[in-house]
Design an enzyme around this catalytic site. Structure first.
Site, PDB file in Angstrom:
ATOM      1  N   HIS A 173      -7.986   1.264   1.414  1.00 49.88           N
ATOM      2  CA  HIS A 173      -7.919   1.016   2.877  1.00 49.88           C
ATOM      3  C   HIS A 173      -8.801   2.016   3.652  1.00 49.88           C
ATOM      4  O   HIS A 173      -8.330   2.726   4.541  1.00 49.88           O
ATOM      5  CB  HIS A 173      -6.459   1.095   3.367  1.00 49.88           C
ATOM      6  CG  HIS A 173      -6.240   0.329   4.636  1.00 49.88           C
ATOM      7  ND1 HIS A 173      -5.078  -0.352   4.915  1.00 49.88           N
ATOM      8  CD2 HIS A 173      -7.044   0.119   5.724  1.00 49.88           C
ATOM      9  CE1 HIS A 173      -5.163  -0.928   6.107  1.00 49.88           C
ATOM     10  NE2 HIS A 173      -6.355  -0.653   6.617  1.00 49.88           N
TER      11      HIS A 173
ATOM     12  N   GLU B   6       0.851  -1.201   0.000  1.00 51.34           N
ATOM     13  CA  GLU B   6       0.000   0.000   0.000  1.00 51.34           C
ATOM     14  C   GLU B   6       0.881   1.244   0.000  1.00 51.34           C
ATOM     15  O   GLU B   6       1.905   1.241   0.686  1.00 51.34           O
ATOM     16  CB  GLU B   6      -0.919  -0.016   1.228  1.00 51.34           C
ATOM     17  CG  GLU B   6      -1.906  -1.170   1.181  1.00 51.34           C
ATOM     18  CD  GLU B   6      -2.902  -1.176   2.352  1.00 51.34           C
ATOM     19  OE1 GLU B   6      -3.002  -0.158   3.056  1.00 51.34           O
ATOM     20  OE2 GLU B   6      -3.549  -2.199   2.542  1.00 51.34           O
TER      21      GLU B   6
END
Ligand code: NAD
Length: 309
Positions: A281, A263
């Site tokens: 997220h 990420e």
């Protein structure tokens, strides 16, 4: 109460600094603090508070000579070196309660997005295409939802999904709450059976050695070709290479990911698959969840410095 000073390293709901100040704790609010500045500031504080941006490394702990508490305004402790904290006798606090409903509601949103192809429908209309005939969806009512990990979020999801008349299959390594099972009519199953029997599989386990790549090529191959996978727990629990293979070959109907092996996942090749819904997220990213987590962590810090818990 001894003098305490809290360094808040990430952007948090204003209720948190208020609770700390109201209880006599000095607060330095540094939501954009850099790793270098954190190393410099750490020795002056007894409490370090983070969300997910700031990493509390062993080096930070080594410098934070007066630190007694490290607090995470959220659930996962991936960005905190908990072993280094434990070795120094530093308490690590988190706020499990905040995210429960927010993540469970996101799972409903992702299931509905896939069942009704909402992202594709939206993109088509924006692009001037009225593709109504191509958008025959399916309903969640009566479908089997397999929940892997029946902790806080798994339980909340079971209740919400039951309200949509879904059938719930549950799996956990610890006994599942009997009252909840009765309430939602949950059927327990072993992991492979859950993957074989579900129309939707939603993951709600922590990332551990035992859960890394829990969803690999073998487990994906157990799923029905019409089934869909949702991961809002942690990247690394799903083998993304295997998922890419299953989706691109049409072995699996769809998947939705809120969390990724790397990420931000802005370069992930999964972006090219129409059968995927991707979110950055955002599981706990609601005003309500942030407010609740800030409240909970504020109260936990105050109790800890008072020696109540
Ligand atoms: P929890 O600790 O309440 O529940 C986790 C459950 O997983 C427990 O019941 C545990 O027994 C079970 N478990 C552990 N290992 C397992 C295994 N190998 N197989 C099956 N079950 C297993 O945690 P929670 O608050 O429900 O959070 C679940 C996950 O969601 C965590 O990974 C957390 O980091 C993640 N999360 C993500 C977001 C987001 O923004 N997407 C927000 C909050 C939490």
């Amino acid at each position: 109460m001894a003098e305490h000073s809290a360094l808040i390293c990430d952007k948090v709901d204003p209720i948190l600094p208020k609770i700390l100040k109201d209880n006599g704790i000095r607060v330095s609010y540094e939501p954009e603090i850099t790793p270098e500045a954190l190393l410099e500031a750490a020795p002056a504080h007894t409490i370090i508070v983070v969300r997910s941006r700031t990493r509390v490394t062993a080096e930070v702990i080594g410098r934070a000579a007066s630190c007694q508490i490290v607090a995470r305004v959220g659930v996962g402790l991936d960005n905190i070196d908990t072993a280094a904290c434990e070795a120094r006798g530093i308490r690590v606090l988190n706020a499990v309660e905040g995210a429960m409903n927010a993540v469970a509601e996101l799972v409903l949103g992702l299931m509905l997005s896939m069942a009704r192809q909402i992202p594709r429908a939206d993109a088509a209309v924006r692009g001037g295409r009225w593709i109504k005939k191509d958008l025959v969806g399916s309903e969640l009512r009566g479908k089997y939802l397999g929940i892997v990990g029946m902790g806080n979020i798994g339980k909340r999801l079971a209740r919400l999904a039951r309200a949509l008349n879904m059938n719930i299959i549950g799996y956990d390594v610890v006994p599942i709450d009997a009252e909840l099972s009765r309430e939602v009519g949950l059927v327990k199953a072993d992991l492979d059976t859950l993957f074989q029997s579900s129309d939707y599989v939603s993951l709600h386990v922590p990332l551990l050695d035992s859960t890394k790549n829990l969803v690999d090529a073998r487990r994906l191959a157990l799923m029905k070709p019409t089934a869909r996978l949702i991961n809002t727990s942690r990247g690394g629990i799903v083998d993304e290479g295997a998922l890419y293979g299953a989706l691109s070959s049409g072995r699996l109907a769809g998947a939705a990911l809120d969390v990724f092996e790397v990420e931000p996942a802005t370069a992930s090749r999964l972006r090219g698959l129409e059968a995927m819904v991707l979110t950055p997220h955002i599981g706990a990213q609601t005003a309500e969840a942030q407010g609740l987590a800030a409240n909970v962590i504020g109260e936990k810090i105050v109790q800890a410095v008072r020696g109540v818990t």
